[in-house]
Design an enzyme around this catalytic site. Structure first.
Site, PDB file in Angstrom:
ATOM      1  N   GLY A 190       0.824  -1.213   0.127  1.00  0.00           N
ATOM      2  CA  GLY A 190       0.108  -0.167  -0.100  1.00  0.00           C
ATOM      3  C   GLY A 190       0.925   1.342  -0.047  1.00  0.00           C
ATOM      4  O   GLY A 190       2.004   1.266  -0.353  1.00  0.00           O
ATOM      5  N   ALA A 236       2.165   3.213   2.376  1.00  0.00           N
ATOM      6  CA  ALA A 236       3.336   3.352   3.319  1.00  0.00           C
ATOM      7  C   ALA A 236       4.351   2.364   2.873  1.00  0.00           C
ATOM      8  O   ALA A 236       5.449   2.885   2.771  1.00  0.00           O
ATOM      9  CB  ALA A 236       2.715   2.873   4.891  1.00  0.00           C
ATOM     10  N   HIS A 250      -5.513  -1.683   0.084  1.00  0.00           N
ATOM     11  CA  HIS A 250      -6.736  -0.829   0.583  1.00  0.00           C
ATOM     12  C   HIS A 250      -6.439   0.705   0.550  1.00  0.00           C
ATOM     13  O   HIS A 250      -7.502   1.498   0.902  1.00  0.00           O
ATOM     14  CB  HIS A 250      -7.073  -1.426   2.032  1.00  0.00           C
ATOM     15  CG  HIS A 250      -8.149  -0.616   2.573  1.00  0.00           C
ATOM     16  ND1 HIS A 250      -9.074  -0.774   1.813  1.00  0.00           N
ATOM     17  CD2 HIS A 250      -8.621  -0.189   3.671  1.00  0.00           C
ATOM     18  CE1 HIS A 250     -10.370  -0.111   2.545  1.00  0.00           C
ATOM     19  NE2 HIS A 250      -9.846  -0.066   3.796  1.00  0.00           N
ATOM     20  N   GLY A 261     -11.515  10.537   0.870  1.00  0.00           N
ATOM     21  CA  GLY A 261     -11.698  12.197   1.012  1.00  0.00           C
ATOM     22  C   GLY A 261     -10.382  12.870   0.899  1.00  0.00           C
ATOM     23  O   GLY A 261     -10.514  14.164   0.487  1.00  0.00           O
ATOM     24  N   PHE A 316     -12.565  18.955   6.840  1.00  0.00           N
ATOM     25  CA  PHE A 316     -12.937  17.632   7.584  1.00  0.00           C
ATOM     26  C   PHE A 316     -13.117  17.914   9.088  1.00  0.00           C
ATOM     27  O   PHE A 316     -13.023  18.998   9.515  1.00  0.00           O
ATOM     28  CB  PHE A 316     -11.541  16.899   7.543  1.00  0.00           C
ATOM     29  CG  PHE A 316     -11.800  15.944   6.337  1.00  0.00           C
ATOM     30  CD1 PHE A 316     -12.259  15.884   4.896  1.00  0.00           C
ATOM     31  CD2 PHE A 316     -11.264  14.274   6.642  1.00  0.00           C
ATOM     32  CE1 PHE A 316     -12.446  15.042   4.234  1.00  0.00           C
ATOM     33  CE2 PHE A 316     -11.694  13.322   5.626  1.00  0.00           C
ATOM     34  CZ  PHE A 316     -11.871  13.593   4.403  1.00  0.00           C
ATOM     35  N   THR A 376      -3.028  -9.272   9.582  1.00  0.00           N
ATOM     36  CA  THR A 376      -1.839 -10.230   9.202  1.00  0.00           C
ATOM     37  C   THR A 376      -0.359  -9.473   9.767  1.00  0.00           C
ATOM     38  O   THR A 376       0.449 -10.622  10.278  1.00  0.00           O
ATOM     39  CB  THR A 376      -1.740 -10.662   7.774  1.00  0.00           C
ATOM     40  OG1 THR A 376      -1.894  -9.677   6.885  1.00  0.00           O
ATOM     41  CG2 THR A 376      -2.880 -11.551   7.380  1.00  0.00           C
ATOM     42  N   GLN A 386     -11.342   2.772  15.721  1.00  0.00           N
ATOM     43  CA  GLN A 386     -12.234   3.924  15.158  1.00  0.00           C
ATOM     44  C   GLN A 386     -13.522   3.197  14.456  1.00  0.00           C
ATOM     45  O   GLN A 386     -13.332   2.376  13.672  1.00  0.00           O
ATOM     46  CB  GLN A 386     -11.459   4.615  14.242  1.00  0.00           C
ATOM     47  CG  GLN A 386     -12.212   5.876  13.606  1.00  0.00           C
ATOM     48  CD  GLN A 386     -11.363   6.855  13.129  1.00  0.00           C
ATOM     49  OE1 GLN A 386     -11.163   6.933  11.958  1.00  0.00           O
ATOM     50  NE2 GLN A 386     -11.088   7.763  13.840  1.00  0.00           N
ATOM     51  N   HIS A 424     -16.502   4.709  11.880  1.00  0.00           N
ATOM     52  CA  HIS A 424     -16.593   5.938  11.259  1.00  0.00           C
ATOM     53  C   HIS A 424     -18.063   6.302  11.056  1.00  0.00           C
ATOM     54  O   HIS A 424     -18.840   5.299  11.157  1.00  0.00           O
ATOM     55  CB  HIS A 424     -16.142   5.501   9.712  1.00  0.00           C
ATOM     56  CG  HIS A 424     -16.001   6.697   8.903  1.00  0.00           C
ATOM     57  ND1 HIS A 424     -17.246   7.363   8.383  1.00  0.00           N
ATOM     58  CD2 HIS A 424     -14.960   7.521   8.242  1.00  0.00           C
ATOM     59  CE1 HIS A 424     -16.621   8.488   7.563  1.00  0.00           C
ATOM     60  NE2 HIS A 424     -15.737   8.208   7.445  1.00  0.00           N
ATOM     61  N   LEU A 427     -17.809   2.615   3.108  1.00  0.00           N
ATOM     62  CA  LEU A 427     -17.772   3.741   3.691  1.00  0.00           C
ATOM     63  C   LEU A 427     -18.149   4.790   2.670  1.00  0.00           C
ATOM     64  O   LEU A 427     -17.938   4.653   1.145  1.00  0.00           O
ATOM     65  CB  LEU A 427     -16.133   4.026   3.721  1.00  0.00           C
ATOM     66  CG  LEU A 427     -15.827   5.510   4.136  1.00  0.00           C
ATOM     67  CD1 LEU A 427     -16.258   5.804   5.710  1.00  0.00           C
ATOM     68  CD2 LEU A 427     -14.341   5.778   3.883  1.00  0.00           C
ATOM     69  N   GLU A 442     -15.835  11.094   4.865  1.00  0.00           N
ATOM     70  CA  GLU A 442     -16.119  12.309   5.623  1.00  0.00           C
ATOM     71  C   GLU A 442     -16.208  13.498   4.841  1.00  0.00           C
ATOM     72  O   GLU A 442     -16.710  14.541   5.312  1.00  0.00           O
ATOM     73  CB  GLU A 442     -14.937  12.549   6.735  1.00  0.00           C
ATOM     74  CG  GLU A 442     -15.103  13.606   7.913  1.00  0.00           C
ATOM     75  CD  GLU A 442     -14.267  13.481   8.990  1.00  0.00           C
ATOM     76  OE1 GLU A 442     -14.083  12.185   9.358  1.00  0.00           O
ATOM     77  OE2 GLU A 442     -13.710  14.259   9.424  1.00  0.00           O
ATOM     78  N   ARG A 479     -14.415  11.917  14.843  1.00  0.00           N
ATOM     79  CA  ARG A 479     -15.102  10.659  14.451  1.00  0.00           C
ATOM     80  C   ARG A 479     -15.840  10.035  15.728  1.00  0.00           C
ATOM     81  O   ARG A 479     -16.963   9.621  15.815  1.00  0.00           O
ATOM     82  CB  ARG A 479     -14.235   9.825  13.570  1.00  0.00           C
ATOM     83  CG  ARG A 479     -14.145  10.310  12.103  1.00  0.00           C
ATOM     84  CD  ARG A 479     -13.263   9.408  11.357  1.00  0.00           C
ATOM     85  NE  ARG A 479     -13.387   9.966  10.090  1.00  0.00           N
ATOM     86  CZ  ARG A 479     -12.405   9.407   9.037  1.00  0.00           C
ATOM     87  NH1 ARG A 479     -11.767   8.460   9.341  1.00  0.00           N
ATOM     88  NH2 ARG A 479     -12.264  10.116   7.860  1.00  0.00           N
ATOM     89  N   HIS A 483     -13.868   1.310  11.444  1.00  0.00           N
ATOM     90  CA  HIS A 483     -13.014   1.974  10.085  1.00  0.00           C
ATOM     91  C   HIS A 483     -11.619   1.748  10.158  1.00  0.00           C
ATOM     92  O   HIS A 483     -10.941   1.891   9.283  1.00  0.00           O
ATOM     93  CB  HIS A 483     -13.730   3.134  10.015  1.00  0.00           C
ATOM     94  CG  HIS A 483     -12.975   3.996   8.708  1.00  0.00           C
ATOM     95  ND1 HIS A 483     -13.246   3.623   7.487  1.00  0.00           N
ATOM     96  CD2 HIS A 483     -12.331   5.154   8.917  1.00  0.00           C
ATOM     97  CE1 HIS A 483     -12.697   4.605   6.763  1.00  0.00           C
ATOM     98  NE2 HIS A 483     -12.007   5.491   7.592  1.00  0.00           N
ATOM     99  N   GLU A 517      -0.849   2.055   8.829  1.00  0.00           N
ATOM    100  CA  GLU A 517      -1.868   1.750   9.717  1.00  0.00           C
ATOM    101  C   GLU A 517      -1.390   0.524  10.778  1.00  0.00           C
ATOM    102  O   GLU A 517      -1.960   0.259  11.695  1.00  0.00           O
ATOM    103  CB  GLU A 517      -3.208   1.252   9.077  1.00  0.00           C
ATOM    104  CG  GLU A 517      -4.240   1.211  10.067  1.00  0.00           C
ATOM    105  CD  GLU A 517      -5.653   1.060   9.408  1.00  0.00           C
ATOM    106  OE1 GLU A 517      -5.754   1.161   7.962  1.00  0.00           O
ATOM    107  OE2 GLU A 517      -6.732   0.613  10.057  1.00  0.00           O
ATOM    108  N   ARG A 543      -8.215   9.198  15.795  1.00  0.00           N
ATOM    109  CA  ARG A 543      -7.648   9.722  14.581  1.00  0.00           C
ATOM    110  C   ARG A 543      -8.468  10.638  13.932  1.00  0.00           C
ATOM    111  O   ARG A 543      -9.745  10.226  13.636  1.00  0.00           O
ATOM    112  CB  ARG A 543      -6.967   8.526  13.628  1.00  0.00           C
ATOM    113  CG  ARG A 543      -7.000   9.007  12.196  1.00  0.00           C
ATOM    114  CD  ARG A 543      -6.320   8.049  11.202  1.00  0.00           C
ATOM    115  NE  ARG A 543      -7.284   7.206  10.604  1.00  0.00           N
ATOM    116  CZ  ARG A 543      -8.123   7.617   9.648  1.00  0.00           C
ATOM    117  NH1 ARG A 543      -8.305   8.977   9.284  1.00  0.00           N
ATOM    118  NH2 ARG A 543      -8.847   6.960   8.815  1.00  0.00           N
ATOM    119  N   SER A 546      -4.921   9.735   8.225  1.00  0.00           N
ATOM    120  CA  SER A 546      -4.392   8.486   8.188  1.00  0.00           C
ATOM    121  C   SER A 546      -3.444   8.437   6.648  1.00  0.00           C
ATOM    122  O   SER A 546      -2.382   7.915   6.443  1.00  0.00           O
ATOM    123  CB  SER A 546      -5.153   7.317   8.248  1.00  0.00           C
ATOM    124  OG  SER A 546      -6.291   7.133   7.234  1.00  0.00           O
TER     125      SER A 546
END
Lengths: 248, 649
Positions: free
Chosen positions: B14, B16, B43, B49, B141, B235, B255, B257, B267, B270, B301, B369, B394, B405, B410
């Site tokens: 992903g 990161a 993901h 947003g 936001f 995992t 969290q 949402h 989702l 936001e 949130r 979320h 994450e 958060r 994120s």
């Protein structure tokens, strides 16, 4: 009254000795707002624990779950059974390498496509962390985004007549990617570079214009518009090249 | 067993993971990325947003700076965050956004002149600064003092991930997709790589590296009903936990949402509320201003989700065959806005629930979320308790989010941590040694092949999918938005029983290859143990902080609980161990968040007294020394220059 759905699913496990491609039939009670994502999970968890398919986001965003549903390539997660006949036929996407049952290797094909079209901003500029960002017109940003919205599901390539004949054809997804970078003022590739990339049988001139890609694209990308932009740009590129030739 | 060697092994492709991989590749290291799915399916792509960064180009963002961003983040965390890490994040976020623009993200830009927007339910005209024309713009936001969230329509994660992966392709970084890491290879507190199973043909392999990096995302799918992709089953955090050496931080900080759609739990961003969307109840009455007069729909949130649940419990929910829900109203934003800036939302509503948001209300309810908790790391991203192991995004508890958060923080964390921690990984790798201890790899590999053998051939009768559903049911019923001692006891007892059933899982599918049932079975012990840690940690934490709300302990207790939960699970032990460490150096003293209400128990230490013990206590629990001294990136009392503190002086 709730329907009993019949799923006819293509099954083949290439890692299993002596397995042959075949169709297996499963029955499932339809529930309200049932989609193919939930239906396949129910089949796998109760009836066919070795059934292979791909889902990730299950929200029509990641592009993992394209398959042939009653003969048409589309995203399984957002296909509701209510819109389908009592008997639902599921096949893997053609063209891509089959990994097993409904799972195909779109990832490797798209990675290779990204390499072939050099799907990145070509620039000599270095990033300066202390500088304010370069300005861009918001309309230009929106135009880039329109083509950038491709989720690499592979539906367009699966539906493409040319791709079935020429396995190297870049397909609508590849041409759309080229268009995305042509629109982008940050990309400094010149006419000649673009010309070499797209003006071949596997590029924009391989397209025979049947536009099935445009029919099946689940993101409604403006493929027709992108292709004509590329063709126009290439034609003007040729004229420029010819003019240069005459002068020299 | 095939053994593959590389300098840097990144597990997870992903945002990161890829950004960190790019940092190492640019430093000249050989990098290999493993991913469950093709990188662009990660993901990260689903984030809609935007990303928070204090560029201050939009007129409603005027006067923004990293200090204001940091203040919002620390308050949002309910003071659970490491304030220095939050500062490193806020300082670097603008650079990361500009860098992503350089890499090709088509950020939406400022258009000078007047435009109509909805603010707090009212149509208002704002005038964008002509001088800012063409710079990166921002939307509103929750929980923020300024409009700070940079975006590309509502496909931000998608465009940033595509730009990132384009760069990974350009740099020719090796990516092996459809690969699942099953365990870490480690010895004497040093990580040497991972044992990996191919999801193409089932082959078990060893990847050995100087540095191993985990960037696999959250554990939201433990809850079953979650906005997360179905691959987010914890995992990566399980890789760390099963070593017995590396603790997980704040796993009970989960969290919810406010706007998951009903049914399907997908989702809607936001940004819907940021752009002016309203929450309505069964009477189509707008209830949020009553609970939160100041922030209204745009409180943090945790607060909005709590208020929604509270309102439903008052009998104001809408009954449906999928349970009670509330409404999200976007109708007034109009067709053009909904089919451009909120186009994904429009598509999701139309395709998945047959609702046209231009004309109809969207059924929503708070849905799991985000995982604030994860692999505990120091400010350089190095795991506690193990050398040569990093985590970011994450999956990590770095910990800029504390107990809640903020939206937009994120996705921004992925690229900022990818840059900051990514550079630390490259530096560490410079002097690290490749220990290709094949005997050790064989030993760890055999553990996994023995486990597979057991799962396929034991005489048990537990169905893995039923077990997965039972875990989700307990978390959903007892470890959700509102928690009580009684309910959490039930969850802990129930999960303990499930842990006993894990060893009786029998995989029925014995076909070679991908074997999806076997894949699920290989994850189930990790899922059960992490669920247990979430429930037990929530039971032990007798206070309410951020997203962790105890009805029986409603106050935020800074005297006893201004700390971070660390849970580890020794190999072969029946129970995890819980320890607590200071949250990090404090600069902004604990106070009122300005929304959410609630009681507080004040800390009985001065900031100096608290800060004096941070380093030693964290080090005693496994923190590795960071490359710079603790606190050096936290400018003292910079916040005093900012509103509301400036006015209060």
């Amino acid at each position: 009254m709730a329907r009993t759905l019949t799923f006819k699913i293509f099954r083949y496990n290439p890692t299993k000795d002596n397995d042959e491609p075949h169709i297996e039939t499963y029955e499932l009670e339809e529930t309200p707002r049932l989609n193919i994502f939930t239906a396949l999970h129910r089949i796998r968890e109760k009836q066919a624990s070795d059934l292979m398919y791909d889902f990730v986001c299950r929200a029509g965003i990641c592009g993992s779950c394209a398959m042939m549903i009653n003969g048409r390539p589309t995203l399984a997660c957002r296909t509701l059974t209510a819109d389908l006949t009592d008997t639902i036929e599921l096949y893997p996407l053609p063209f891509f390498k089959l990994l097993g049952d409904l799972s195909v290797d779109t990832g490797v094909w798209f990675h290779d496509m990204a390499k072939r079209v050099e799907s990145w901003i070509h620039t000599q500029k270095e990033f300066d962390p202390t500088a304010v960002e370069e300005r861009m017109d918001n309309d230009t940003a929106n135009k880039i985004y329109e083509s950038e919205r491709c989720i690499e599901c592979g539906c367009c390539v699966a539906a493409c007549a040319t791709a079935q004949v020429y396995p190297d054809f870049l397909g609508a997804a590849g041409l759309n990617r080229i268009g995305r970078f042509m629109f982008d003022p940050r990309d400094q590739r010149g006419e000649q570079e673009w010309f070499e990339l797209v003006s071949t049988d596997v590029g924009v001139f391989g397209c025979i214009g049947m536009m099935a890609c445009d029919d099946v694209c689940p993101k409604d990308l403006p493929l027709l518009e992108v292709f004509s932009y590329i063709r126009r740009k290439m034609n003007s590129g040729v004229q420029v090249a010819v003019k240069d030739l005459e002068l020299s | 067993m095939k053994v593959i060697t590389t300098d840097v092994l990144v597990i997870g492709a992903g945002l990161a993971g890829e950004r960190a991989a790019i940092a190492s590749a640019q430093a000249g290291h050989d990098v290999t990325i493993l991913s469950l799915v093709p990188p662009r399916r990660s993901h990260s792509a689903a984030a809609q947003g935007g990303m928070q960064a204090s560029l201050g180009n939009a007129v409603k963002g005027k006067g923004d700076n990293p200090t204001v961003h940091w203040l919002d983040t620390v308050k949002g965390s309910d003071w659970g965050a490491d304030q220095e890490v939050a500062r490193i994040f806020a300082d670097n976020a603008p650079i990361a956004m500009r860098e992503m623009a350089h890499f090709g993200v088509p950020w939406n830009r400022v258009e000078g002149g007047p435009r109509e927007v909805y603010i707090k339910g009212k149509k208002t005209t704002i005038v964008e600064d002509d001088e800012k024309e063409g710079l990166i713009t921002a939307r509103d936001f929750g929980g923020t003092a300024k409009w700070r969230t940079c975006y590309t329509a509502d496909g931000t994660g998608h465009t940033v991930l595509y730009a990132m992966d384009n760069l990974a392709v350009q740099l020719d970084i090796t990516i092996h997709d459809r690969m699942e890491a099953l365990s870490l290879i480690h010895e004497n507190g040093v990580c040497l790589g991972a044992i990996v199973r191919s999801l193409r043909d089932g082959e078990i392999m060893a990847y050995m590296a100087k540095t191993t990096v985990i960037a696999t995302g959250g554990y939201g799918r433990l809850y079953g009903e979650s906005t997360n992709a179905i691959i987010n089953e914890g995992t990566g955090s399980w890789l760390a936990l099963q070593t017995g050496k590396v603790p997980l931080g704040n796993m009970e900080a989960v969290q919810f949402h406010p706007t998951g759609i009903v049914p399907t739990d997908i989702l809607v961003t936001e940004g819907c509320r940021g752009d002016g969307g309203l929450l309505l109840d069964v009477d189509e009455y707008r209830f949020m201003p009553e609970y939160e007069p100041e922030k209204q729909e745009l409180a943090s949130r945790d607060v909005v989700s709590r208020r929604m649940k509270e309102h439903i419990l008052k009998g104001k929910g809408v009954q449906s065959s999928y349970g009670e829900h509330l409404w999200l109203d976007l109708r007034h934003l109009g067709e053009e806005h909904l089919t451009t800036k909120l186009r994904e939302v429009y598509d999701i509503c139309m395709y998945f629930i047959g609702v046209n948001p231009i004309k109809e209300l969207i059924p929503v309810r708070p849905t799991q979320h985000y995982s604030m908790g994860g692999i505990r790391v120091n400010k350089d991203g190095q795991a506690y308790g193990m050398k040569g192991l990093f985590a970011l995004g994450e999956v990590a508890c770095w910990d800029m989010h504390g107990f809640n958060r903020l939206g937009g923080n994120s996705l921004a964390e992925t690229v900022v941590a990818g840059m900051v921690v990514g550079n630390k990984i490259a530096e560490y790798t410079e002097s690290a040694e490749l220990i290709a201890n094949v005997t050790l790899a064989e030993k760890f590999g055999k553990e996994q092949t023995d486990l597979i053998e057991h799962l396929l051939n034991n005489s048990g009768d537990e169905d893995v999918y039923a077990l997965r559903d039972d875990i989700a049911e307990l978390l959903k019923d007892h470890v959700h938005i509102f928690r009580t001692g009684e309910g959490l006891e039930k969850a802990v007892t129930g999960l303990k029983a499930i842990l006993g059933r894990v060893k009786n899982v029998k995989v029925n599918a014995n076909a070679p290859g991908m074997n999806p049932e076997l894949s699920q079975a290989l994850r189930i012990e990790g899922m059960a143990k992490q669920a247990y840690i979430i429930a037990k940690g929530a039971l032990l934490r007798t206070e309410s902080r951020g997203a962790h709300t105890r009805e029986d302990y409603p106050a935020r207790d800074d005297k006893n609980w201004l700390n971070r939960t660390l849970a580890s699970w020794e190999v072969g032990a029946d129970e995890p161990k819980f320890n607590y460490e200071p949250v990090g150096p404090l600069d902004l003293p604990p106070g009122d968040r300005g929304y959410g209400g609630g009681q507080m128990v004040d800390m009985d230490l001065t900031l100096e007294e608290y800060n004096a013990k941070v380093d030693a206590e964290q080090t005693a629990l496994g923190k590795q020394a960071s490359s710079e001294p603790m606190g050096i990136r936290l400018p003292k009392e910079a916040w005093r220059e900012e509103s509301p503190y400036k006015d209060a002086k």
